[in-house]
Design an enzyme around this catalytic site. Structure first.
Site, mmCIF file in Angstrom:
data_model
loop_
_atom_site.group_PDB
_atom_site.id
_atom_site.type_symbol
_atom_site.label_atom_id
_atom_site.label_comp_id
_atom_site.label_asym_id
_atom_site.label_seq_id
_atom_site.Cartn_x
_atom_site.Cartn_y
_atom_site.Cartn_z
ATOM 1 N N ASP A 81 35.904 -33.260 -40.834
ATOM 2 C CA ASP A 81 36.783 -34.206 -40.199
ATOM 3 C C ASP A 81 37.745 -34.803 -40.967
ATOM 4 O O ASP A 81 38.016 -35.611 -41.751
ATOM 5 C CB ASP A 81 35.881 -35.507 -39.061
ATOM 6 C CG ASP A 81 36.663 -36.202 -39.265
ATOM 7 O OD1 ASP A 81 37.413 -36.145 -38.265
ATOM 8 O OD2 ASP A 81 36.060 -37.534 -38.432
ATOM 9 N N GLU A 137 38.982 -30.490 -37.220
ATOM 10 C CA GLU A 137 39.672 -30.790 -36.888
ATOM 11 C C GLU A 137 41.115 -31.188 -36.778
ATOM 12 O O GLU A 137 41.638 -31.850 -37.391
ATOM 13 C CB GLU A 137 39.548 -32.330 -36.444
ATOM 14 C CG GLU A 137 39.472 -33.231 -35.158
ATOM 15 C CD GLU A 137 38.953 -34.133 -34.736
ATOM 16 O OE1 GLU A 137 38.562 -34.477 -34.213
ATOM 17 O OE2 GLU A 137 39.855 -35.341 -35.187
ATOM 18 N N ASP A 197 32.180 -39.952 -39.620
ATOM 19 C CA ASP A 197 33.268 -39.066 -39.650
ATOM 20 C C ASP A 197 31.967 -38.476 -39.928
ATOM 21 O O ASP A 197 32.628 -36.656 -39.532
ATOM 22 C CB ASP A 197 33.825 -39.436 -41.334
ATOM 23 C CG ASP A 197 34.302 -40.786 -40.923
ATOM 24 O OD1 ASP A 197 35.625 -40.580 -39.778
ATOM 25 O OD2 ASP A 197 34.579 -41.889 -40.729
#
Length: 163
Positions: free
Chosen positions: A7, A67, A140
């Site tokens: 992330d 991501e 996260d």
């Protein structure tokens, strides 16, 4: 197959290492890399680079899932996240690892069945799907775990579809 989920973030980068064997998934570790706001940008990026290299060397993932960058109103944040993503891409290139990117709605859909799931719903499903003793934290790290899971199930689906 071992997958490193990322992330991306500049101040906080979430990571997770997931082992996938068919439909069996195991979380090997998850956490965050946090840079110090008072340090120069170059030193913060160097820190992320060194820690990601350590993770890759320790767990030997075959692939990285990250991501996709989506733009918000805060251009400064988007730029710094882009710089952190650049570090991930550099590590992947240096280590010869394939990188796969997923939009937030794709991750939510893979984990919960709904692309509009809340962060809390994703975390609850990660706990259930990976048989964790508690909800993965911080956010996260949980997101990185969900990204790795998304890649694992997507990869399985694509492989079966091709067969």
């Amino acid at each position: 197959m071992t997958i490193l989920g990322i992330d991306p973030g500049f101040g906080i980068l979430g990571y997770a290492v997931l082992r996938a064997s068919g439909n069996i998934f195991e979380s090997l570790c998850h956490g965050t890399l946090q840079t110090k706001k008072e340090e120069k940008i170059s030193l913060r990026l160097k820190f992320l680079y060194e820690k990601l290299i350590e993770l890759v060397d320790r767990f030997s993932p075959e692939e990285i899932a990250m991501e996709k960058l989506f733009f918000s109103r805060n251009v400064t944040t988007a730029i710094s996240v882009g710089e952190a993503r650049g570090i991930v891409l550099l590590v992947a290139a240096q280590k010869g690892l394939e990188i796969h990117e997923y939009a937030p709605h794709e991750v939510k859909k893979a984990v919960t069945g709904s692309g509009r799931a809340t962060k809390r719903e994703v975390q609850n499903w990660m706990k259930i799907l990976l048989n964790l003793s508690e909800i993965p934290k911080p956010d996260d790290a949980a997101d990185a775990l969900a990204i790795a899971y998304c890649h694992a199930v997507t990869r399985n689906f694509v492989r079966r579809f091709k067969e």
